[in-house]
Design an enzyme around this catalytic site. Structure first.
Site, PDB file in Angstrom:
ATOM      1  N   ALA A 103       0.859  -0.834   0.435  1.00 13.78           N
ATOM      2  CA  ALA A 103       0.562  -0.138  -0.014  1.00 13.78           C
ATOM      3  C   ALA A 103       1.055   1.499   0.054  1.00 13.78           C
ATOM      4  O   ALA A 103       0.588   2.391  -0.563  1.00 13.78           O
ATOM      5  CB  ALA A 103      -0.915   0.292   1.373  1.00 13.78           C
ATOM      6  N   CYS A 104       2.093   1.459   0.355  1.00 13.17           N
ATOM      7  CA  CYS A 104       3.261   2.237  -0.030  1.00 13.17           C
ATOM      8  C   CYS A 104       3.781   3.055  -1.184  1.00 13.17           C
ATOM      9  O   CYS A 104       3.879   2.428  -1.945  1.00 13.17           O
ATOM     10  CB  CYS A 104       4.032   1.794   1.188  1.00 13.17           C
ATOM     11  SG  CYS A 104       5.659   2.464   0.889  1.00 13.17           S
TER      12      CYS A 104
END
Length: 122
Positions: A8-9
């Site tokens: 998700a980064c």
């Protein structure tokens, strides 16, 4: 070379894109699913040349719940910091890239990712 990521980064995705563009061989470790133990964290810290508080995401909810901003940043409480990172892996700064020469970098910038690449190709 291994890269610890959170999918998700955006910084992790950017690092992976650069590694792929350079044709680098690497192994992905989703460290939120495959949580590193305290000994692994100690080993990575040694490779990074950093202390646990240097790779701690202090703005995360878990950090606030633990009151990490108020914890001393000194050798005597180093193990307490490492235990918190192992128990709450979301607190670990990302991505961390371990290079083939035994070093490691926190790959939040293109320059840092390229540094890991150069160390793995030498």
């Amino acid at each position: 070379m291994e890269i610890w990521i959170n999918p998700a980064c955006s910084k992790c995705r950017s690092a992976l894109t650069l590694l792929d563009a350079e044709g680098a061989g690497y192994t992905v470790r989703r460290y939120l699913d495959d949580v590193p133990g305290q000994d692994e964290i100690r080993a990575v810290l040694e490779r990074l040349g950093l202390e646990p508080w240097d790779i701690t995401r202090t703005q995360e909810a878990a950090a606030k719940e633990l009151g990490l901003k108020d914890w001393p940043r000194e050798e005597g409480v180093r193990d307490r910091w490492i235990a918190a990172l192992a128990e709450h892996p979301k607190l670990i700064q990302r991505p961390i890239i371990t290079a083939d020469d035994g070093s490691a970098v926190v790959g939040r910038t293109e320059e840092a990712v390229r540094q890991a690449l150069s160390r793995s190709r030498s």
